[in-house]
Structure formats: C-alpha cells, structure tokens
Scaffold this motif. Sequence first.
Motif, PDB file in Angstrom:
ATOM      1  N   LYS A 171      -3.422   0.356   2.480  1.00 33.79           N
ATOM      2  CA  LYS A 171      -3.319   0.380   3.929  1.00 33.79           C
ATOM      3  C   LYS A 171      -4.136   1.538   4.507  1.00 33.79           C
ATOM      4  O   LYS A 171      -4.030   2.682   4.068  1.00 33.79           O
ATOM      5  CB  LYS A 171      -1.857   0.511   4.357  1.00 33.79           C
ATOM      6  CG  LYS A 171      -1.662   0.440   5.874  1.00 33.79           C
ATOM      7  CD  LYS A 171      -0.182   0.494   6.243  1.00 33.79           C
ATOM      8  CE  LYS A 171      -0.010   0.384   7.755  1.00 33.79           C
ATOM      9  NZ  LYS A 171       1.429   0.412   8.136  1.00 33.79           N
TER      10      LYS A 171
ATOM     11  N   GLU B 165      -2.977   4.828   0.416  1.00 32.34           N
ATOM     12  CA  GLU B 165      -2.976   4.705   1.883  1.00 32.34           C
ATOM     13  C   GLU B 165      -3.780   5.837   2.523  1.00 32.34           C
ATOM     14  O   GLU B 165      -3.560   7.024   2.267  1.00 32.34           O
ATOM     15  CB  GLU B 165      -1.545   4.733   2.432  1.00 32.34           C
ATOM     16  CG  GLU B 165      -1.491   4.550   3.945  1.00 32.34           C
ATOM     17  CD  GLU B 165      -0.083   4.372   4.491  1.00 32.34           C
ATOM     18  OE1 GLU B 165       0.089   4.447   5.724  1.00 32.34           O
ATOM     19  OE2 GLU B 165       0.841   4.150   3.678  1.00 32.34           O
TER      20      GLU B 165
ATOM     21  N   ASN C 266       1.605  -0.144  -8.398  1.00 31.06           N
ATOM     22  CA  ASN C 266       2.371   0.561  -7.355  1.00 31.06           C
ATOM     23  C   ASN C 266       1.788   1.909  -6.950  1.00 31.06           C
ATOM     24  O   ASN C 266       2.491   2.726  -6.326  1.00 31.06           O
ATOM     25  CB  ASN C 266       3.840   0.740  -7.773  1.00 31.06           C
ATOM     26  CG  ASN C 266       4.557  -0.581  -7.987  1.00 31.06           C
ATOM     27  OD1 ASN C 266       4.281  -1.567  -7.300  1.00 31.06           O
ATOM     28  ND2 ASN C 266       5.466  -0.610  -8.957  1.00 31.06           N
TER      29      ASN C 266
ATOM     30  N   ASP D 160      -0.370   4.513  -4.712  1.00 31.94           N
ATOM     31  CA  ASP D 160      -0.515   4.586  -3.251  1.00 31.94           C
ATOM     32  C   ASP D 160      -1.863   5.196  -2.867  1.00 31.94           C
ATOM     33  O   ASP D 160      -2.125   6.371  -3.141  1.00 31.94           O
ATOM     34  CB  ASP D 160       0.624   5.428  -2.672  1.00 31.94           C
ATOM     35  CG  ASP D 160       0.646   5.405  -1.147  1.00 31.94           C
ATOM     36  OD1 ASP D 160      -0.191   4.691  -0.551  1.00 31.94           O
ATOM     37  OD2 ASP D 160       1.496   6.103  -0.559  1.00 31.94           O
TER      38      ASP D 160
ATOM     39  N   ALA E 164      -0.432  -4.647  -2.626  1.00 29.51           N
ATOM     40  CA  ALA E 164       0.691  -4.786  -1.692  1.00 29.51           C
ATOM     41  C   ALA E 164       0.224  -4.881  -0.252  1.00 29.51           C
ATOM     42  O   ALA E 164       0.792  -5.642   0.549  1.00 29.51           O
ATOM     43  CB  ALA E 164       1.650  -3.614  -1.855  1.00 29.51           C
ATOM     44  N   SER E 165      -0.826  -4.109   0.089  1.00 27.83           N
ATOM     45  CA  SER E 165      -1.281  -4.120   1.476  1.00 27.83           C
ATOM     46  C   SER E 165      -2.752  -3.733   1.594  1.00 27.83           C
ATOM     47  O   SER E 165      -3.223  -2.821   0.897  1.00 27.83           O
ATOM     48  CB  SER E 165      -0.442  -3.162   2.323  1.00 27.83           C
ATOM     49  OG  SER E 165      -0.928  -3.099   3.649  1.00 27.83           O
TER      50      SER E 165
ATOM     51  N   ASN F 168      -1.102   0.055  -2.732  1.00 29.11           N
ATOM     52  CA  ASN F 168      -1.167   0.140  -1.278  1.00 29.11           C
ATOM     53  C   ASN F 168      -2.532   0.658  -0.829  1.00 29.11           C
ATOM     54  O   ASN F 168      -2.874   1.815  -1.067  1.00 29.11           O
ATOM     55  CB  ASN F 168      -0.061   1.071  -0.768  1.00 29.11           C
ATOM     56  CG  ASN F 168      -0.075   1.207   0.749  1.00 29.11           C
ATOM     57  OD1 ASN F 168      -0.644   0.364   1.451  1.00 29.11           O
ATOM     58  ND2 ASN F 168       0.575   2.241   1.252  1.00 29.11           N
TER      59      ASN F 168
END
Length: 247
Positions: free
Chosen positions: A186, A166, A162, A164, A203-204, A184
């Motif tokens: 992204k 991004e 989890n 991040d 996740a992305s 993530n």
Amino acid sequence: MRSFLPILAAAAASIPLSHAFHAPTRRSKHGGRQRQYFSGRTDNSGRADTVATALFSEKEEITTTSSWSPWSPSPSSSSSSSKLEKSIASSVIGASILLGAAASAFAVSGGGLDYAGLDISGRDYGNGNYKGKDFTQVLAKATNFANSNLQGCRFYNSFLTNADYEGADVRGVSFERAGLEGVNFKNAVAGGAYFDQSLSDVASIEGGDFTDAQMSDKTLMVICEREDAKGTNPTTGVDTRDSLMCP
C-alpha cells in the motif's frame, strides 16, 4: 714480523672511532688460548692510538676475530633496523584489524553480501535507508520495511510472507521468484521493480505507483482486476491504475 707493527699501528690510527673497529686477537698454536693484542685509546684529536700491549714470537700467529669493513652496519644501526621492522609489522597488523572492522561495518551500511541468506523474520527495518542492499534468499516473514528506502535492493528468491512495504521506496527492486503472499504494498513506490506471478498474492497494492514495473502480461491482467488496484500514491501523485496501464 715485528717490523710490521708500526705500519699496522699507523693504519689503525687513521680509522675514526665512529666505525666499529674490532682489535685483532692472538691465538697460540700450542695452547689455543686467545688474548687481545691491540687496545684502542683516544688522544686529543679523537683518533685511535693503537699501542702494542704484548709481544709475540715468530712461532705464534695472529688471527682476527671478525673482519671489519667501513660499509658494514654497526650494532646500533642493526638494532635500529630491527626496531623499524618490528614497528612496521605492528602497523601492518593494526591496519589489518582496522580494515577488518571497517569491512564489517561496510557490510551493514553498503556493499558486500549484506543480508543475503539470513533469517530476518519479524525484525523492524522500517524508516531506514537500505538502498542497494542484497536481501537475496532471505527469510523475512512478517518483517517491517515500511517507509524505508530500498531502491535497487535484491529480494530475489526470498520468503517475504506478510512483510510490510507500505510507503516504502522499492524502485528497481527485484522481487522475482519471491514469495509475496500477504505482503503489503500500500502506497509503495514501485516504479521499475521486477515482479512475477507472485504479485497477485499480495495483500494490498492500493495507492501503489507501479510505473514501468516489469511483469508478465498474464500477471498484469490479474492485478488490474483486483479491487484494491486504485488510489493515488501520496509520494508521487500517480494514480495506481494509470501506473499499471490498466484499461
């Protein structure tokens, strides 16, 4: 013996007072007591005028309390040397303390083991510059690295569930054997980064630039089948599917 006094007095008179001249003392064989035999006085020329202050018999001997040499250091020079040594020692200790503090600061700003093996879960490292840092085997659950410069960092064998990333610059980063579940990526710039099969657990990847990213063919096939394998990276302008060379 008494005839030797004028010669000894003349020799003593030729020695400048700047040298530490120690006058001889007399010691009696019978009493063992010591008393000064010569005393130094200064005339107008600045030289020692050594005058006999006591008589002695042939049954007594003259002994010298110390042996003087013009090359022997004076007490003042010894004191100066001692002070210099103490000053040097203090400087070395101070430099060591400063170097230790500098080394600690350097570990945070670049070099050293950095964050390797630490638990940094839930911390905020967003919008920072951590280029070249070592995050090997960190526990970084739900840690924020969004929009940070992480070029060349190592996240080898780390637990990144989890986390991040991004918009982060992760070019050349090692994510091998890292737990990437729910991560993530992204709009991340991941050119030349190293991944294994765990990339399929993120996740992305929408808008990510994976140009020249290293992964197995099997992992690449799985990634290209994802619905979020699309978009254009806002930083590089590269299409996500094109960067992955998806069919």
